[in-house]
Design a protein around this motif. Sequence first.
Motif, mmCIF file in Angstrom:
data_model
loop_
_atom_site.group_PDB
_atom_site.id
_atom_site.type_symbol
_atom_site.label_atom_id
_atom_site.label_comp_id
_atom_site.label_asym_id
_atom_site.label_seq_id
_atom_site.Cartn_x
_atom_site.Cartn_y
_atom_site.Cartn_z
ATOM 1 N N TYR A 152 34.549 14.820 -15.158
ATOM 2 C CA TYR A 152 34.391 13.787 -16.179
ATOM 3 C C TYR A 152 33.002 13.151 -16.097
ATOM 4 O O TYR A 152 32.321 12.979 -17.115
ATOM 5 C CB TYR A 152 35.475 12.722 -16.009
ATOM 6 C CG TYR A 152 35.409 11.621 -17.033
ATOM 7 C CD1 TYR A 152 35.906 11.812 -18.326
ATOM 8 C CD2 TYR A 152 34.851 10.383 -16.715
ATOM 9 C CE1 TYR A 152 35.838 10.805 -19.277
ATOM 10 C CE2 TYR A 152 34.779 9.368 -17.663
ATOM 11 C CZ TYR A 152 35.273 9.583 -18.938
ATOM 12 O OH TYR A 152 35.200 8.583 -19.865
ATOM 13 N N GLU A 153 32.581 12.818 -14.875
ATOM 14 C CA GLU A 153 31.260 12.233 -14.683
ATOM 15 C C GLU A 153 30.162 13.228 -15.060
ATOM 16 O O GLU A 153 29.153 12.857 -15.680
ATOM 17 C CB GLU A 153 31.099 11.797 -13.223
ATOM 18 C CG GLU A 153 29.778 11.105 -12.928
ATOM 19 C CD GLU A 153 29.620 10.737 -11.459
ATOM 20 O OE1 GLU A 153 28.496 10.348 -11.073
ATOM 21 O OE2 GLU A 153 30.613 10.843 -10.702
ATOM 22 N N PHE A 188 25.458 23.525 -17.159
ATOM 23 C CA PHE A 188 25.487 22.160 -16.633
ATOM 24 C C PHE A 188 26.913 21.615 -16.566
ATOM 25 O O PHE A 188 27.314 21.024 -15.568
ATOM 26 C CB PHE A 188 24.620 21.245 -17.503
ATOM 27 C CG PHE A 188 23.140 21.333 -17.195
ATOM 28 C CD1 PHE A 188 22.633 22.335 -16.373
ATOM 29 C CD2 PHE A 188 22.250 20.413 -17.724
ATOM 30 C CE1 PHE A 188 21.275 22.406 -16.097
ATOM 31 C CE2 PHE A 188 20.892 20.471 -17.447
ATOM 32 C CZ PHE A 188 20.404 21.474 -16.628
ATOM 33 N N SER A 189 27.682 21.784 -17.632
ATOM 34 C CA SER A 189 29.017 21.194 -17.675
ATOM 35 C C SER A 189 29.962 21.851 -16.670
ATOM 36 O O SER A 189 30.904 21.215 -16.193
ATOM 37 C CB SER A 189 29.599 21.279 -19.090
ATOM 38 O OG SER A 189 29.721 22.621 -19.515
ATOM 39 N N GLN A 190 29.721 23.114 -16.337
ATOM 40 C CA GLN A 190 30.544 23.797 -15.332
ATOM 41 C C GLN A 190 30.048 23.557 -13.911
ATOM 42 O O GLN A 190 30.698 23.953 -12.947
ATOM 43 C CB GLN A 190 30.572 25.304 -15.609
ATOM 44 C CG GLN A 190 31.269 25.692 -16.896
ATOM 45 C CD GLN A 190 31.227 27.192 -17.145
ATOM 46 O OE1 GLN A 190 31.269 27.994 -16.212
ATOM 47 N NE2 GLN A 190 31.137 27.591 -18.402
ATOM 48 N N GLY A 191 28.897 22.931 -13.765
ATOM 49 C CA GLY A 191 28.356 22.683 -12.435
ATOM 50 C C GLY A 191 27.862 23.936 -11.739
ATOM 51 O O GLY A 191 27.863 24.019 -10.509
ATOM 52 N N ALA A 235 24.771 12.848 -22.310
ATOM 53 C CA ALA A 235 23.557 12.032 -22.389
ATOM 54 C C ALA A 235 22.309 12.910 -22.433
ATOM 55 O O ALA A 235 21.387 12.667 -23.223
ATOM 56 C CB ALA A 235 23.495 11.073 -21.205
ATOM 57 N N LEU A 236 22.264 13.942 -21.601
ATOM 58 C CA LEU A 236 21.101 14.832 -21.563
ATOM 59 C C LEU A 236 20.895 15.530 -22.894
ATOM 60 O O LEU A 236 19.767 15.644 -23.383
ATOM 61 C CB LEU A 236 21.273 15.876 -20.458
ATOM 62 C CG LEU A 236 21.079 15.412 -19.019
ATOM 63 C CD1 LEU A 236 21.385 16.553 -18.049
ATOM 64 C CD2 LEU A 236 19.674 14.907 -18.794
ATOM 65 N N GLU A 245 20.740 17.760 -10.098
ATOM 66 C CA GLU A 245 21.532 16.539 -10.192
ATOM 67 C C GLU A 245 22.905 16.816 -10.791
ATOM 68 O O GLU A 245 23.935 16.373 -10.259
ATOM 69 C CB GLU A 245 20.799 15.500 -11.039
ATOM 70 C CG GLU A 245 21.571 14.191 -11.185
ATOM 71 C CD GLU A 245 20.859 13.172 -12.050
ATOM 72 O OE1 GLU A 245 21.419 12.075 -12.247
ATOM 73 O OE2 GLU A 245 19.747 13.471 -12.540
ATOM 74 N N VAL A 246 22.933 17.564 -11.883
ATOM 75 C CA VAL A 246 24.206 17.835 -12.554
ATOM 76 C C VAL A 246 25.124 18.683 -11.673
ATOM 77 O O VAL A 246 26.320 18.402 -11.546
ATOM 78 C CB VAL A 246 23.964 18.529 -13.908
ATOM 79 C CG1 VAL A 246 25.282 18.970 -14.522
ATOM 80 C CG2 VAL A 246 23.240 17.601 -14.863
ATOM 81 N N SER A 247 24.574 19.726 -11.056
ATOM 82 C CA SER A 247 25.405 20.627 -10.246
ATOM 83 C C SER A 247 25.927 19.962 -8.980
ATOM 84 O O SER A 247 26.891 20.436 -8.373
ATOM 85 C CB SER A 247 24.622 21.891 -9.886
ATOM 86 O OG SER A 247 23.480 21.582 -9.098
ATOM 87 N N SER A 248 25.318 18.841 -8.570
ATOM 88 C CA SER A 248 25.778 18.143 -7.366
ATOM 89 C C SER A 248 26.954 17.209 -7.658
ATOM 90 O O SER A 248 27.600 16.712 -6.726
ATOM 91 C CB SER A 248 24.630 17.325 -6.753
ATOM 92 O OG SER A 248 24.268 16.239 -7.604
#
Length: 320
Positions: A181-182, A110-113, A189-190, A173-176
Amino acid sequence: MLQAVKGQFALTMTLLATALWYCRQLYTYIAHLLKWWSRYLQRKFTNNQGVSAEADLLGYCAKEWKEETEQAKHMRKAYEELFWRHHVKYVRQVRGDNYCVLRAVLFQIFSQGIPLPSWTKTTDVLKLPEKLLYSQGCNWIQQYSFGSEQYTGSNTLGKLRRCIETLRSQWMEVSSIKDPYERGNLCNALFADESMEHKLYEAIKFIMLYQVIEVYECLNNKQECIPSFFNQLFVRDTSLDPLSYMMNHLNAIGERRGLDQVELFLLGYSLEVKITVYRLCKFNSAVSQESYTDVYQRDWPEVFLLTEDDRHYHIPIIRM
């Protein structure tokens, strides 16, 4: 007349001073209340955080292994090797439960998209439970366990569908999000929402089961092009077929156990990521660093894990 005006003025000033005093007291009380509430939320958020913020690797090591025992000396040397040779400068601590491997891997995805696996473009993941039950005759998937929930019976398909839908929507949603930072804020949060987390991990577990079923059918149909680690999985007496794998291994993940070594291969294969593990307990041995992927999957994104005992895993952060 003048005396009356002076008296009225004095009374007004007294009332004004009293009002100001009460306002000041109210302001002080509200400020104190907000400060207390802010600290409470911060503590609550920190305690619930599945993955902590980055911490200096050697500082973390010095704090965790400050004794003069042989094990502590071994670990300090292993961390120094990790810092200087492998350029691991920071570490993110991962909550130490039986979901920790799934948590550490998914957080990095998720953090790397990293986008959804390519196989999901041709497969409707939301219909996988029904597909396996009705089209492929796997009625035994109704014995699937959701962590501490050992048996859900007729509710299994609905719960699986909701878990998969949660994983798919959150992943998309995360990968988009292009801004790192966002994206990082959303990840934090997740992974502070334990109920949400468990849905994500149960969906991943089911996707792993789906891959096991697909490959098992390929083996029965004499198809040869399958990853070699599946031979290791199916040769065990406790996982000779998908049903025994689910009952003896998969159902216990999250409740009584984490993932074993062959399941790290399966996890990476299911999510299409390379998983590289730094095993500090095996420092100075041939297996101190292992990559859980087949050769032909080298173009997949890479995620990293760090373990001191092959049970609990953290996220190492590499900086050149």
